[in-house]
Write a protein that holds these residues in place. Structure first.
Motif, PDB file in Angstrom:
ATOM      1  N   LEU A  45     -53.679  -3.805  26.931  1.00  0.00           N
ATOM      2  CA  LEU A  45     -54.364  -3.185  25.797  1.00  0.00           C
ATOM      3  C   LEU A  45     -54.368  -1.663  25.865  1.00  0.00           C
ATOM      4  CD1 LEU A  45     -57.415  -5.609  25.348  1.00  0.00           C
ATOM      5  CD2 LEU A  45     -55.249  -5.577  24.084  1.00  0.00           C
ATOM      6  N   PHE A  46     -54.258  -1.099  27.071  1.00  0.00           N
ATOM      7  CA  PHE A  46     -54.241   0.365  27.189  1.00  0.00           C
ATOM      8  C   PHE A  46     -53.041   0.970  26.480  1.00  0.00           C
ATOM      9  CE2 PHE A  46     -50.955  -0.101  30.341  1.00  0.00           C
ATOM     10  CZ  PHE A  46     -50.320   1.144  30.382  1.00  0.00           C
ATOM     11  N   LEU A  47     -51.965   0.162  26.327  1.00  0.00           N
ATOM     12  CA  LEU A  47     -50.748   0.668  25.691  1.00  0.00           C
ATOM     13  C   LEU A  47     -51.004   1.208  24.291  1.00  0.00           C
ATOM     14  CD1 LEU A  47     -48.280  -2.231  26.621  1.00  0.00           C
ATOM     15  CD2 LEU A  47     -48.333   0.057  27.646  1.00  0.00           C
ATOM     16  N   PHE A  48     -52.020   0.671  23.615  1.00  0.00           N
ATOM     17  CA  PHE A  48     -52.216   0.957  22.200  1.00  0.00           C
ATOM     18  C   PHE A  48     -53.383   1.911  21.946  1.00  0.00           C
ATOM     19  CE2 PHE A  48     -50.477  -3.306  22.871  1.00  0.00           C
ATOM     20  CZ  PHE A  48     -49.211  -3.116  22.330  1.00  0.00           C
ATOM     21  N   GLN A  49     -53.884   2.531  23.006  1.00  0.00           N
ATOM     22  CA  GLN A  49     -54.909   3.561  22.820  1.00  0.00           C
ATOM     23  C   GLN A  49     -54.253   4.850  22.322  1.00  0.00           C
ATOM     24  OE1 GLN A  49     -56.875   2.317  26.941  1.00  0.00           O
ATOM     25  NE2 GLN A  49     -58.171   3.827  25.911  1.00  0.00           N
ATOM     26  N   SER A  50     -54.984   5.611  21.554  1.00  0.00           N
ATOM     27  CA  SER A  50     -54.451   6.861  21.004  1.00  0.00           C
ATOM     28  C   SER A  50     -54.031   7.825  22.100  1.00  0.00           C
ATOM     29  CB  SER A  50     -55.501   7.523  20.105  1.00  0.00           C
ATOM     30  OG  SER A  50     -55.817   6.706  19.011  1.00  0.00           O
ATOM     31  N   SER A  51     -54.684   7.739  23.243  1.00  0.00           N
ATOM     32  CA  SER A  51     -54.389   8.648  24.350  1.00  0.00           C
ATOM     33  C   SER A  51     -53.108   8.283  25.083  1.00  0.00           C
ATOM     34  CB  SER A  51     -55.552   8.661  25.345  1.00  0.00           C
ATOM     35  OG  SER A  51     -55.824   7.341  25.818  1.00  0.00           O
ATOM     36  N   THR A  52     -52.593   7.068  24.849  1.00  0.00           N
ATOM     37  CA  THR A  52     -51.330   6.664  25.462  1.00  0.00           C
ATOM     38  C   THR A  52     -50.189   7.283  24.669  1.00  0.00           C
ATOM     39  OG1 THR A  52     -52.279   4.580  26.225  1.00  0.00           O
ATOM     40  CG2 THR A  52     -49.884   4.714  26.138  1.00  0.00           C
TER      41      THR A  52
END
Length: 324
Positions: free
Chosen positions: A235-242
């Motif tokens: 799910l971290f892949l789709f954070q704005s910060s990624t």
């Protein structure tokens, strides 16, 4: 590391200074990189290789008939999905993304393209068995028939301004392998059924993922092997910060807020609910269209001992042995 020849082989030798060196059974190991599964199978059958990371799907009947005990296949922590470049029209329109995603008949691909040995249909980005997370969220088309989905896809495209007089035209990037090529051709035909014209773009592995990372694509195939058994690992892949790994360019303050709350939550059950809500929001926004939870499918010679069916498909040489 004893030797490294690019595109040829890597040789590793046992480290005599390792604290448990006395219990490491294998003195040296060679890794041979290849993208040609058929060629790897030939070398395996000739006795040149002891293991192969992935056997070719087209050879499943021969493999299961002749070397069934060496032909492994089991669910792992990995997911495949179609990526939509949401940064620019028309894929910044959820209606278009949903139409494209639900027009893919995954069951038909699984049977006719992947011979029912590739994996299971994905209705989420979180595989079955994922620990400590609410897995109830599913894609918007879950439970609908293909007829219903195609009808809805055509209506969504019409509402977005596309139709017979103004067909949606896009390109789809995929890795140039026999299996993925057959899959791409099948999806192209399925998109055509709802009035979408898709040009196929086959690329080498490195070039393909470079295009995804630099946002030089419209539609593309992608996948993720989880680093560990936790929803945050994908799910971290789709954070704005990624940055580069956020292939669709998905940006959602609500999603980021859920992920931030999950990161700070100490209670495992509460954290799992937050991660499940984030997954649900991602699926409903259709930033990606999950396709399959891919099987891990190595070939392993009978003389290779202690090989385990690990969720990531990784077996460390430290624990292996060769039967003399």
């Amino acid at each position: 590391l004893a030797a490294r020849r690019p595109n040829d082989h890597i040789k590793l030798v046992k480290n005599p200074h390792f604290y448990d060196a006395a219990n490491v059974k294998i003195d040296e190991v060679y890794f041979y990189p290849t993208s040609d599964e058929g060629a790897a199978l030939k070398r395996y059958r000739a006795g040149e290789l002891d293991t192969v990371e992935r056997w070719p799907l087209t050879e499943h009947k021969w493999l299961l008939a002749n070397i069934p005990s060496e032909t492994r296949k089991y669910p792992g922590l990995r997911v495949l999905y179609t990526v939509f470049n949401t940064r620019k029209p028309p894929l910044n329109d959820r209606r278009v993304r949903l139409a494209l995603a639900e027009a893919i008949d995954r069951a038909a691909i699984q049977k006719s393209v992947y011979f029912n040995v590739h994996g299971i249909e994905a209705l989420s980005v979180l595989p079955p068995g994922m620990a400590n997370v609410d897995l109830s969220a599913k894609v918007p088309w879950a439970g609908k028939t293909m007829e219903q989905r195609r009808t809805e896809a055509r209506a969504l495209l019409k509402a977005a301004g596309f139709g017979a007089d103004n067909p949606l035209k896009l390109s789809y990037n995929f890795i140039n392998r026999p299996d993925t090529k057959r899959n791409a051709i099948a999806m192209q035909a399925m998109w055509k059924q709802v009035g979408v014209e898709v040009q196929l773009e086959a690329k080498d592995f490195a070039i393909h993922y470079d295009l995804l990372k630099t946002a030089n694509f419209e539609l593309g195939e992608a996948g993720w092997i989880f680093d560990y058994n936790d929803a945050q690992s994908v799910l971290f892949l789709f954070q704005s910060s990624t940055d580069q790994l956020n292939y669709p360019g998905y940006k959602s303050p609500a999603y980021d807020d859920l992920m931030r709350k999950a990161e700070n939550e100490k209670d495992a059950v509460a954290r799992g609910k937050l991660l499940g809500q984030a997954a649900g929001l991602l699926l409903d926004d259709v930033a990606v269209g999950p396709t399959f939870f891919q099987f891990v499918r190595p070939l392993v010679k009978s003389h290779v001992l202690n090989w385990k069916h690990t969720p990531r498909g990784v077996n460390r040489t430290r624990w292996l042995d060769i039967k003399k």
